[in-house]
Design a protein around this motif. Structure first.
Motif, mmCIF file in Angstrom:
data_model
loop_
_atom_site.group_PDB
_atom_site.id
_atom_site.type_symbol
_atom_site.label_atom_id
_atom_site.label_comp_id
_atom_site.label_asym_id
_atom_site.label_seq_id
_atom_site.Cartn_x
_atom_site.Cartn_y
_atom_site.Cartn_z
ATOM 1 N N TYR A 417 -34.346 5.489 24.600
ATOM 2 C CA TYR A 417 -33.161 4.656 24.394
ATOM 3 C C TYR A 417 -32.753 3.938 25.663
ATOM 4 O O TYR A 417 -32.864 4.493 26.760
ATOM 5 C CB TYR A 417 -31.959 5.520 23.962
ATOM 6 N N HIS A 418 -32.240 2.723 25.501
ATOM 7 C CA HIS A 418 -31.469 2.160 26.591
ATOM 8 C C HIS A 418 -30.132 2.869 26.582
ATOM 9 O O HIS A 418 -29.519 3.020 25.533
ATOM 10 C CB HIS A 418 -31.242 0.653 26.414
ATOM 11 N N PRO A 419 -29.661 3.327 27.737
ATOM 12 C CA PRO A 419 -28.385 4.052 27.743
ATOM 13 C C PRO A 419 -27.192 3.127 27.538
ATOM 14 O O PRO A 419 -27.304 1.906 27.518
ATOM 15 C CB PRO A 419 -28.334 4.689 29.124
ATOM 16 N N PHE A 420 -26.049 3.757 27.427
ATOM 17 C CA PHE A 420 -24.740 3.117 27.404
ATOM 18 C C PHE A 420 -24.427 2.500 28.774
ATOM 19 O O PHE A 420 -25.174 2.703 29.734
ATOM 20 C CB PHE A 420 -23.684 4.183 27.084
ATOM 21 N N THR A 421 -23.324 1.788 28.869
ATOM 22 C CA THR A 421 -22.844 1.313 30.173
ATOM 23 C C THR A 421 -22.286 2.509 30.945
ATOM 24 O O THR A 421 -21.526 3.306 30.393
ATOM 25 C CB THR A 421 -21.747 0.250 29.961
ATOM 26 N N THR A 422 -22.696 2.612 32.204
ATOM 27 C CA THR A 422 -22.303 3.782 32.996
ATOM 28 C C THR A 422 -21.200 3.421 33.991
ATOM 29 O O THR A 422 -21.207 2.331 34.562
ATOM 30 C CB THR A 422 -23.513 4.312 33.787
ATOM 31 N N TYR A 423 -20.285 4.338 34.169
ATOM 32 C CA TYR A 423 -19.222 4.235 35.187
ATOM 33 C C TYR A 423 -18.351 2.992 35.055
ATOM 34 O O TYR A 423 -17.838 2.467 36.032
ATOM 35 C CB TYR A 423 -19.815 4.327 36.606
ATOM 36 N N PHE A 424 -18.218 2.470 33.865
ATOM 37 C CA PHE A 424 -17.302 1.367 33.593
ATOM 38 C C PHE A 424 -16.664 1.632 32.248
ATOM 39 O O PHE A 424 -17.362 2.026 31.318
ATOM 40 C CB PHE A 424 -18.035 0.013 33.586
ATOM 41 N N PRO A 425 -15.361 1.418 32.062
ATOM 42 C CA PRO A 425 -14.383 0.924 33.030
ATOM 43 C C PRO A 425 -14.049 1.949 34.130
ATOM 44 O O PRO A 425 -14.210 3.142 33.937
ATOM 45 C CB PRO A 425 -13.159 0.659 32.157
ATOM 46 N N LEU A 426 -13.571 1.386 35.235
ATOM 47 C CA LEU A 426 -13.325 2.201 36.417
ATOM 48 C C LEU A 426 -12.145 3.159 36.230
ATOM 49 O O LEU A 426 -12.011 4.122 36.978
ATOM 50 C CB LEU A 426 -13.062 1.303 37.631
ATOM 51 N N VAL A 427 -11.272 2.862 35.247
ATOM 52 C CA VAL A 427 -10.079 3.707 35.059
ATOM 53 C C VAL A 427 -10.419 5.090 34.505
ATOM 54 O O VAL A 427 -9.578 5.978 34.516
ATOM 55 C CB VAL A 427 -9.033 3.034 34.129
ATOM 56 N N VAL A 428 -11.652 5.250 34.025
ATOM 57 C CA VAL A 428 -12.067 6.569 33.533
ATOM 58 C C VAL A 428 -13.219 7.045 34.408
ATOM 59 O O VAL A 428 -14.214 6.344 34.574
ATOM 60 C CB VAL A 428 -12.514 6.467 32.051
ATOM 61 N N HIS A 429 -13.082 8.235 34.980
ATOM 62 C CA HIS A 429 -14.155 8.747 35.846
ATOM 63 C C HIS A 429 -15.374 9.123 35.019
ATOM 64 O O HIS A 429 -15.245 9.749 33.982
ATOM 65 C CB HIS A 429 -13.656 9.958 36.627
ATOM 66 N N GLY A 430 -16.536 8.706 35.498
ATOM 67 C CA GLY A 430 -17.782 9.064 34.799
ATOM 68 C C GLY A 430 -17.876 8.483 33.404
ATOM 69 O O GLY A 430 -18.368 9.129 32.469
ATOM 70 N N ALA A 431 -17.414 7.237 33.250
ATOM 71 C CA ALA A 431 -17.370 6.622 31.921
ATOM 72 C C ALA A 431 -18.768 6.420 31.335
ATOM 73 O O ALA A 431 -19.727 6.102 32.052
ATOM 74 C CB ALA A 431 -16.646 5.279 31.998
ATOM 75 N N MET A 432 -18.843 6.607 30.019
ATOM 76 C CA MET A 432 -20.044 6.257 29.244
ATOM 77 C C MET A 432 -19.540 5.385 28.099
ATOM 78 O O MET A 432 -18.862 5.881 27.203
ATOM 79 C CB MET A 432 -20.702 7.506 28.666
ATOM 80 N N LEU A 433 -19.836 4.094 28.168
ATOM 81 C CA LEU A 433 -19.276 3.155 27.202
ATOM 82 C C LEU A 433 -20.384 2.733 26.227
ATOM 83 O O LEU A 433 -21.356 2.096 26.620
ATOM 84 C CB LEU A 433 -18.708 1.952 27.950
ATOM 85 N N ILE A 434 -20.193 3.098 24.961
ATOM 86 C CA ILE A 434 -21.256 2.953 23.958
ATOM 87 C C ILE A 434 -20.869 1.889 22.931
ATOM 88 O O ILE A 434 -19.859 2.022 22.254
ATOM 89 C CB ILE A 434 -21.479 4.286 23.218
ATOM 90 N N GLU A 435 -21.670 0.838 22.845
ATOM 91 C CA GLU A 435 -21.403 -0.213 21.853
ATOM 92 C C GLU A 435 -22.612 -0.357 20.939
ATOM 93 O O GLU A 435 -23.617 -0.958 21.321
ATOM 94 C CB GLU A 435 -21.114 -1.548 22.573
ATOM 95 N N PRO A 436 -22.539 0.156 19.724
ATOM 96 C CA PRO A 436 -23.727 0.122 18.859
ATOM 97 C C PRO A 436 -23.971 -1.241 18.210
ATOM 98 O O PRO A 436 -25.112 -1.586 17.943
ATOM 99 C CB PRO A 436 -23.415 1.179 17.792
ATOM 100 N N THR A 437 -22.938 -2.002 17.950
ATOM 101 C CA THR A 437 -22.941 -3.284 17.206
ATOM 102 C C THR A 437 -23.212 -3.085 15.713
ATOM 103 O O THR A 437 -23.716 -2.049 15.291
ATOM 104 C CB THR A 437 -23.927 -4.370 17.725
ATOM 105 N N GLU A 438 -22.928 -4.138 14.974
ATOM 106 C CA GLU A 438 -23.012 -4.089 13.512
ATOM 107 C C GLU A 438 -24.432 -4.162 12.989
ATOM 108 O O GLU A 438 -24.658 -3.930 11.801
ATOM 109 C CB GLU A 438 -22.192 -5.238 12.916
ATOM 110 N N THR A 439 -25.405 -4.502 13.855
ATOM 111 C CA THR A 439 -26.765 -4.668 13.313
ATOM 112 C C THR A 439 -27.562 -3.358 13.336
ATOM 113 O O THR A 439 -28.767 -3.368 13.089
ATOM 114 C CB THR A 439 -27.541 -5.793 14.029
#
Lengths: 507, 447
Positions: A417-439
């Protein structure tokens, strides 16, 4: 991985640098021989030929196909990079963009020969304005950050027209913003003032009120925000900023969550860029080209940059100079990313107003489904409420065991897998931001969630070394960023080639 | 809807797992009055076949360059791009990937960028090049801002040979940034005029060669004059293919070289997407904008590539970044580097020579037409002519004969009173018949 004699691993072919094996004598393009005539270069001909090596066509095709096989891509699998909207790129869009009547047009052709292109730009504008409920659109910005620049320059021009160009210099930016927001404000000569976030991931209204004043030019706010939440107080924020005499710039990076369901114009937005490469699926191409048309409110519309399209009798014409208009200037040499306009309009017409609404709903549904499955196994800082089109997790539940966000990301690489976005947003420590999209179909979401959950189990089992060693199965293991930055080596130089390459060069 | 894989059954199951009754429950944070109850007033979804039926007529309303005898340059150039280029850039792994944030699974993009940077540096004879800007014009405003950071001065002087749309792009972005932008009056052959307009606060002079009139200039005296006064010399260009034949700005000492790369690998596309080439000296690297790919090693000691020196960039430095740029021109750089690899030094020189020969032949033929004067003293593949009447009127008359004859200078800059000046370009795609037809038609029209 098992060592092989060739360096290949089955389908994964080893491939050196072009300069290691290409030849200064070879070319993959046949051209007629020059006729030989006196030149008119005035003695300024090139003295030393550039040492650019060439390849025949079969060699070149192999070189780039082999390189391509070292890349992950949305066509290969889920690409849940938060805030980047990696959705399927329909191939009809590619076919339309390559029609000779669009691709083989020069930007300065006589207007009567490009009426269809101007009509297409007008039609794209109509779709964007109708979807967003805004008064005007500047098509020319070449990417999201360039659209931000366009919007902020429009705000600057409006302030100057009001006689407040010198007094209103402060732009409010939430600390959760994309880095481009403060960078853009600074590029336009504004001073950036950060607004805090509340503990539940929203703009802190009390902090905002404290920072309002007669020197405020506006606010730059991402909505849905980078925590994956809709700013529920957005109307209040718009009223507050307008009440203080400022303008509301909305970063449209996350527009995919609301397209067809909510119009930014109804929320009090004055300017918003639209990343055609996100919401409207023009391909990301390994980091561009993007396209960032910027919609403008009635207050800012008069200041839109040239070129502008106007009707002249039956014919459409481009206004290309700002003299005699209130246009703040010009964003780029020509009319913007026409190749992307064609693709985006094709995408919009394919989906239609009903399909685009479904895009937003399915994007939000897919994200909430992942949230529901993952929040039992990971810390989800705002997981008690529904999210928009992306899921925000953090590493607070795994870090005590010795595994951080980066390690989780690298373990996903081995899982394909390509991972999620790491360490963003900065307001959350150790962020993992996952966007699957509708497709993404449900099957793919379940598979990804199963993998994430299995990895969380391995953390629980204390398999720290497994994570620290990852990735092991990718074409490259973890790369040394520090070395790259400390001893920058940004190009190949002659003389550094291997023995085999030297032999080629001597041909 | 062919692009949306969820079925109604999937949706119902997923809502149940989430614990929501309907999709509306997931939009609870949206102010109720802002929620649209129904789709907006635009057409509903359509099949591929129906969409093609709408798009194709739009395309056929235009007259593509290839259907005419075509002589437009002035910032965008029609060259032959090998078929394999477009095939390769459409490979899924290039087309549908993103910024190489995870280098372990993005070596294809990263190595291609590293090779691109090397090829750009070699073409321009510069020490380092970045992974590209949006286009030449936006790259130029970034260069002006960079020069201001390097010199801590705030005035930039542009020659009258800089493409007027570039000059306007620079003015728009840089004035907001607090720089003073001085653009000199249009001049066919006076790039060195920038030296006379310098003062102690001048951060950079910007010249273009070949300039918008096609004129090639020896940059050495301008570099010397600018540097002696503590300013940087920025060399701009719009036709990258020129450097297959003419002395590149790096060899003449330019501090920053920036321009349009469209003419290699990329179609005209009515103005975009294009690819900005940006190169500088190593000592200025940390003030430079844009993405950079660099070499390093992986945990096993194998050579690999990463994005590097990102402490200059907005995602780390925020308001202190060197630029707000967040992407590059990814796929267009790939097209550029593939085309350049296919050309090699040999092919580049040959195609550049063909361009020059065609332009020279055309200039000779047009100079024979009574009343026409070739104004550009030294050129690569484009030049300016003075006509005995307004260029836009002549252009219309040429159109009637199937010839797209050039760009009237007044379209780019209506303020200079140069209504009779036409900018003309010939490339390797023009045939001898094209050139003859142009000269004959012009003679006919002016008689």
């Amino acid at each position: 991985m098992t060592a092989t004699v060739s360096g290949n691993h089955g389908l994964q072919q080893a491939e050196g640098l072009l300069f290691d094996f290409a030849s200064l004598k070879r070319t993959g393009v046949d051209m007629p021989a020059p006729r030989g005539r006196p030149d008119r270069l005035g003695g300024l001909g090139r003295k030393v030929a550039p040492p650019l090596p060439g390849l025949s066509e079969p060699e070149a095709v192999r070189h780039y196909v082999r390189l391509s096989q070292k890349n992950y891509a949305i066509d290969l699998g889920l690409f849940p990079l938060g805030s980047c909207t990696m959705k399927h790129n329909p191939r009809l869009n590619e076919r339309m963009a390559r029609l000779e009547g669009f691709a083989d047009l020069h930007p300065l052709q006589p207007m009567q020969t490009v009426q269809g292109a101007l009509l297409l730009m007008e039609e794209l504008s109509r779709w964007l304005m109708t979807l967003t409920g805004m008064e005007a659109v500047a098509l020319s910005p070449k990417a999201g950050a360039h659209g931000e620049l366009c919007g902020m320059l429009a705000i600057r021009a409006a302030l100057i027209a009001r006689g407040e160009g010198e007094t209103r210099k402060r732009v409010l930016v939430p600390e959760s913003a994309h880095g481009t927001n403060p960078a853009t404000a600074a590029a336009c000569g504004f001073i950036v003032d950060e607004i805090h976030a509340t503990d539940d991931g929203h703009v802190d209204i009390e902090d905002l009120k404290k920072k309002l004043g007669p020197d405020v030019a506006g606010i730059m706010l991402t909505n849905p925000n980078t925590c994956g939440l809709f700013e529920r107080d957005i109307r209040t924020i718009a009223d507050l900023i307008h009440g203080a005499g400022g303008y509301f710039y909305c970063d449209g990076a996350n527009y995919n969550a609301i397209v067809g369901r909510v119009r930014p114009g109804d929320l009090g937005v004055d300017a918003m860029h639209i990343n055609l490469h996100k919401t409207f699926s023009t391909p990301h191409g390994g980091g561009g080209p993007g396209a960032g048309p910027t919609v403008l409110s009635e207050a800012l519309a008069p200041f839109a940059p040239v070129p502008l399209i106007t009707l002249h009798g039956e014919n459409r014409e481009l206004i290309e100079h700002s003299e005699g208009t209130q246009a703040f200037g010009r964003m780029c040499a020509f009319h913007g990313q026409m190749g992307m306009f064609t693709r985006a309009l094709t995408y919009m017409m394919s989906h239609g107003s009903d399909g685009l609404r479904q895009v937003a709903e399915d994007a939000v549904l897919n994200a909430n489904y992942l949230l529901a499955r993952l929040k039992l196994h990971f810390s989800a800082p705002f997981g008690e409420r529904p999210c928009m089109h992306e899921v925000l997790l953090d590493d607070s539940s795994i870090k005590p065991k010795g595994v951080e966000t980066i390690d989780m990301a690298k373990a996903l690489l081995d899982e394909g897998y390509h991972p999620f976005t790491t360490y963003f947003p900065l307001v959350v420590h150790g962020a993992m931001l996952i966007e699957p999209t509708e497709t993404e179909p449900k099957r793919e979401l379940d598979r990804f969630a199963d993998v994430m959950i299995a990895l969380a189990e391995r953390v629980k089992a204390g398999e720290v070394e497994f994570f620290k060693q990852a990735p092991k199965l990718t074409p490259m293991r973890r790369l040394d960023d520090t070395r790259a930055a400390r001893q920058p080596k940004l190009r190949w130089r002659r003389g550094e080639n291997s023995g085999a390459a030297a032999k080629h060069a001597a041909e | 809807m062919r692009y949306l894989p969820l079925s109604d059954e999937d949706r119902a199951q997923m809502l149940a797992v989430i614990g929501a009754k309907s999709i509306d429950d997931l939009y609870v944070d949206v102010p109720r009055e802002a929620v649209l109850k129904a789709p907006v007033a635009l057409p509903a979804h359509q099949s591929e076949m129906e969409v093609e039926r709408l798009m194709k007529p739009l395309a056929s309303c235009n007259i593509p360059a290839g259907k005419t005898a075509f002589f437009l340059g002035a910032g965008a150039y029609r060259h032959h791009v090998p078929a394999s280029v477009d095939h390769l850039i459409q490979r899924s792994e290039f087309l549908t990937t993103y910024t190489p944030y995870q280098p372990e699974i993005a070596q294809g993009t990263l190595q291609a960028l590293y090779e691109f940077q090397t090829q750009v540096a070699l073409l321009l004879d510069m020490e380092v090049a970045n992974a590209s800007m949006y286009d030449g014009s936006t790259g130029l405003h970034e260069a002006a801002m960079m020069a201001s950071r390097v010199t801590k001065r705030s005035r930039v002087v542009l020659s009258g040979g800089v493409h007027p749309h570039y000059a306007e792009t620079v003015r728009t972005a840089c004035e907001a940034h607090g720089l003073e932008i001085v653009t000199l009056p249009a001049a066919i052959d006076d790039e060195a005029a920038v030296l006379r307009a310098m003062d102690a606060n001048t951060a950079a002079v910007i010249v273009q060669s070949p300039n918008v009139f096609g004129t090639i200039t020896d940059l050495k005296p301008i570099v010397a004059g600018a540097n002696a006064a503590g300013a940087l010399m920025i060399a701009s260009f719009t036709e990258a293919m020129a450097f297959g034949l003419i002395e590149p700005p790096g060899a003449m000492g330019a501090d920053i070289v920036v321009g349009e790369g469209q003419s290699i690998g990329n179609a005209l596309n009515f103005g975009g997407p294009y690819v900005g080439l940006f190169a500088t000296k190593e000592k200025y690297l940390r003030q430079s904008p844009g993405r950079l790919a660099g070499e390093t090693v992986d945990a096993d000691g194998k050579r690999g590539f990463v994005l590097t020196l990102s402490t200059r960039e907005q995602h780390i430095r925020r308001e202190k970044a060197t630029s707000n740029i967040c992407t590059n021109s990814g796929l267009c750089t790939l097209a550029w580097t593939i085309h350049m690899t296919l050309l090699g030094a040999e092919g580049l020189k040959r195609v550049a020579t063909l361009n020059h020969e065609n332009a020279c032949d055309l200039a000779d033929a047009l100079a024979e037409v009574p009343g026409v004067e070739v104004l550009t003293p030294r050129f690569f593949n484009e030049f300016a002519i003075r006509l005995p009447k307004r260029a836009d009127i002549v252009l219309d008359a040429l159109m009637g004969k199937g010839i797209v004859g050039g760009v009237p200078f007044s379209r780019l800059n209506p303020r200079e009173g140069l209504e009779n000046v036409l900018l003309v370009c010939a490339t390797e795609t023009n045939t001898p018949e094209d050139l003859n037809a142009y000269a004959a038609a012009l003679k006919d029209i002016l008689q």
